[in-house]
Design an enzyme around this catalytic site. Structure first.
Site, PDB file in Angstrom:
ATOM      1  N   GLN A  88       0.846  -1.195   0.000  1.00  0.00           N
ATOM      2  CA  GLN A  88       0.000   0.000   0.000  1.00  0.00           C
ATOM      3  C   GLN A  88       0.883   1.248   0.000  1.00  0.00           C
ATOM      4  OE1 GLN A  88      -3.516  -0.686   2.979  1.00  0.00           O
ATOM      5  NE2 GLN A  88      -1.830  -2.028   3.599  1.00  0.00           N
ATOM      6  N   VAL A  90       3.720   4.032  -1.012  1.00  0.00           N
ATOM      7  CA  VAL A  90       4.058   4.729  -2.261  1.00  0.00           C
ATOM      8  C   VAL A  90       5.549   5.065  -2.316  1.00  0.00           C
ATOM      9  CG1 VAL A  90       1.731   5.589  -2.664  1.00  0.00           C
ATOM     10  CG2 VAL A  90       3.278   6.910  -1.198  1.00  0.00           C
ATOM     11  N   HIS A 106      -1.452   1.273  -4.383  1.00  0.00           N
ATOM     12  CA  HIS A 106      -1.879   2.669  -4.182  1.00  0.00           C
ATOM     13  C   HIS A 106      -1.009   3.645  -4.969  1.00  0.00           C
ATOM     14  CE1 HIS A 106      -3.909   1.596  -0.063  1.00  0.00           C
ATOM     15  NE2 HIS A 106      -4.574   1.149  -1.087  1.00  0.00           N
ATOM     16  N   CYS A 114      -1.231  11.967 -16.108  1.00  0.00           N
ATOM     17  CA  CYS A 114      -2.067  13.028 -16.690  1.00  0.00           C
ATOM     18  C   CYS A 114      -3.533  12.619 -16.571  1.00  0.00           C
ATOM     19  CB  CYS A 114      -1.726  13.237 -18.170  1.00  0.00           C
ATOM     20  SG  CYS A 114      -2.830  14.421 -18.972  1.00  0.00           S
ATOM     21  N   CYS A 133       1.545  18.003 -19.380  1.00  0.00           N
ATOM     22  CA  CYS A 133       1.719  16.575 -19.672  1.00  0.00           C
ATOM     23  C   CYS A 133       2.631  16.415 -20.881  1.00  0.00           C
ATOM     24  CB  CYS A 133       0.358  15.940 -19.966  1.00  0.00           C
ATOM     25  SG  CYS A 133       0.468  14.319 -20.733  1.00  0.00           S
ATOM     26  N   ASN A 198       2.863  -7.185  13.166  1.00  0.00           N
ATOM     27  CA  ASN A 198       2.482  -5.779  13.320  1.00  0.00           C
ATOM     28  C   ASN A 198       2.892  -5.274  14.700  1.00  0.00           C
ATOM     29  OD1 ASN A 198       1.036  -4.194  11.308  1.00  0.00           O
ATOM     30  ND2 ASN A 198      -0.298  -3.623  13.005  1.00  0.00           N
ATOM     31  N   ALA A 216       8.689  -4.290  12.908  1.00  0.00           N
ATOM     32  CA  ALA A 216       8.935  -5.065  11.688  1.00  0.00           C
ATOM     33  C   ALA A 216      10.411  -5.411  11.517  1.00  0.00           C
ATOM     34  CB  ALA A 216       8.439  -4.274  10.474  1.00  0.00           C
TER      35      ALA A 216
HETATM   36  N1  APR Z   1       6.707  -2.272  12.795  1.00  0.00           N
HETATM   37  C1  APR Z   1       5.543  -2.937  12.510  1.00  0.00           C
HETATM   38  N2  APR Z   1       4.329  -2.330  12.455  1.00  0.00           N
HETATM   39  C2  APR Z   1       4.306  -1.006  12.716  1.00  0.00           C
HETATM   40  C3  APR Z   1       5.472  -0.252  13.031  1.00  0.00           C
HETATM   41  C4  APR Z   1       6.721  -0.958  13.060  1.00  0.00           C
HETATM   42  N3  APR Z   1       7.864  -0.330  13.348  1.00  0.00           N
HETATM   43  N4  APR Z   1       5.118   1.047  13.264  1.00  0.00           N
HETATM   44  C5  APR Z   1       3.766   1.099  13.101  1.00  0.00           C
HETATM   45  N5  APR Z   1       3.284  -0.139  12.782  1.00  0.00           N
HETATM   46  C6  APR Z   1       1.893  -0.524  12.498  1.00  0.00           C
HETATM   47  C7  APR Z   1       0.876   0.199  13.375  1.00  0.00           C
HETATM   48  O1  APR Z   1       0.612  -0.561  14.537  1.00  0.00           O
HETATM   49  C8  APR Z   1      -0.340   0.274  12.458  1.00  0.00           C
HETATM   50  O2  APR Z   1      -1.147  -0.899  12.624  1.00  0.00           O
HETATM   51  O3  APR Z   1       1.631  -0.117  11.176  1.00  0.00           O
HETATM   52  C9  APR Z   1       0.267   0.250  11.047  1.00  0.00           C
HETATM   53  C10 APR Z   1       0.197   1.570  10.284  1.00  0.00           C
HETATM   54  O4  APR Z   1      -1.146   1.864  10.064  1.00  0.00           O
HETATM   55  P1  APR Z   1      -1.612   3.134   9.202  1.00  0.00           P
HETATM   56  O5  APR Z   1      -0.896   4.335   9.659  1.00  0.00           O
HETATM   57  O6  APR Z   1      -3.100   3.119   9.247  1.00  0.00           O
HETATM   58  O7  APR Z   1      -1.073   2.817   7.730  1.00  0.00           O
HETATM   59  P2  APR Z   1      -1.629   1.801   6.645  1.00  0.00           P
HETATM   60  O8  APR Z   1      -2.324   0.637   7.272  1.00  0.00           O
HETATM   61  O9  APR Z   1      -0.538   1.498   5.720  1.00  0.00           O
HETATM   62  O10 APR Z   1      -2.738   2.713   5.880  1.00  0.00           O
HETATM   63  C11 APR Z   1      -3.427   2.143   4.802  1.00  0.00           C
HETATM   64  O11 APR Z   1      -4.498   4.226   4.325  1.00  0.00           O
HETATM   65  O12 APR Z   1      -4.077   6.411   4.514  1.00  0.00           O
HETATM   66  C12 APR Z   1      -4.284   5.433   3.601  1.00  0.00           C
HETATM   67  O13 APR Z   1      -3.522   5.110   1.372  1.00  0.00           O
HETATM   68  C13 APR Z   1      -3.083   5.220   2.695  1.00  0.00           C
HETATM   69  O14 APR Z   1      -1.927   3.188   2.119  1.00  0.00           O
HETATM   70  C14 APR Z   1      -2.515   3.898   3.180  1.00  0.00           C
HETATM   71  C15 APR Z   1      -3.727   3.186   3.747  1.00  0.00           C
END
Ligand code: APR
Length: 231
Positions: A88, A90, A106, A114, A133, A198, A216
């Site tokens: 997800q 970028v 994403h 464009c 573009c 996570n 991670a």
């Molecule tokens: N190691 C493992 N997990 C982690 C760490 C780490 N060091 N730091 C944070 N996290 C976990 C958090 O516990 C949380 O569950 O990563 C997750 C991040 O969650 P979000 O900030 O919601 O990000 P994400 O899930 O990627 O968002 C999904 O939402 O905003 C939109 O398009 C955007 O791709 C994004 C999508």
């Protein structure tokens, strides 16, 4: 050959210094999704949106892959595994760590699009509303990012690969945003084993066969060592 589909989110890049979205210091604490991550927000104020993604592009350029990115590239290189990373994110940290088989569902900070003729090209360091573009010459350029209310990329391929996998792993994502948050159910319905790595339990933690909590950069290399050790 074990077929593994790995979903990653902002958490896998957090230890590379890239901010997540929903943490207490997350991007969505400072920016309104409606302003910077929707087509409507872009139509209202393209300069604001370009500033937001220009800053994220600079931050991603300055970041380095961490041991979690590197471990996934090592698993991909293993002859006993067929690995697909569906991110997800970028940023380009998976590719800079050596992963080849990566889908950016994403979009990417390093792509420009464009919205008049659908032409795509590498994004300049800083994008501005007056950019034209290279394909049609019109001032209709935007970052090649999938915004809310837009369809993520390569969904047909992602679902096909997910349903044919032996194992689905979710790393560093909060499970708040669909369709990615629904992949665990799609996988489980097809009898695919599921694992979550996570920092905190995600919104979908209870749907995984196994869920491990921790950073991670520790959990992912540990899990990859187990995979490679078990061969
Ligand atoms: N190691 C493992 N997990 C982690 C760490 C780490 N060091 N730091 C944070 N996290 C976990 C958090 O516990 C949380 O569950 O990563 C997750 C991040 O969650 P979000 O900030 O919601 O990000 P994400 O899930 O990627 O968002 C999904 O939402 O905003 C939109 O398009 C955007 O791709 C994004 C999508």
């Amino acid at each position: 050959m074990a077929k593994v589909v790995i979903l990653t989110g902002a958490g896998i890049s957090a230890e590379s210094g890239i901010r997540t979205f929903r943490a207490s210091d997350g991007l969505w604490e400072e920016h309104r999704i409606m302003d910077v991550a929707t087509p409507e927000g872009f139509a209202r104020d393209p300069a604001l949106v370009h500033r937001f993604y220009n800053a994220r592009r600079a931050a991603a350029r300055a970041a380095q892959p961490n041991p979690a990115h590197v471990a996934l590239a090592e698993l991909e290189a293993d002859p006993g595994h067929e690995v697909l990373v569906v991110t997800q994110n970028v940023d380009d940290l998976h590719e800079r760590a050596g992963s080849q088989n990566v889908i950016h569902m994403h979009g990417s900070l390093f792509g420009a699009l464009c919205h008049a003729c659908d032409h795509r090209w590498p994004a300049p360091e800083a994008m501005q509303p007056q950019d034209t573009c290279p394909g049609c010459g019109r001032k209709a350029t935007r970052p090649d990012i999938v915004w809310f209310n837009e369809m993520p990329y390569q969904m047909d391929r992602i679902i096909r690969e997910l349903e044919a996998a032996d194992l689905f792993v979710s790393i560093g994502t909060s499970g708040n945003v669909y369709p990615a948050a629904g992949f665990v159910q799609d996988a489980a319905m097809c009898g695919v084993e599921t694992l979550e790595l996570n920092l905190d339990p995600s919104a979908g933690s209870t749907m995984f066969d196994t869920s491990r909590q921790g950073p991670a950069s520790v959990l992912v290399p540990q899990w990859v060592r187990e995979r490679l050790g078990s061969r």
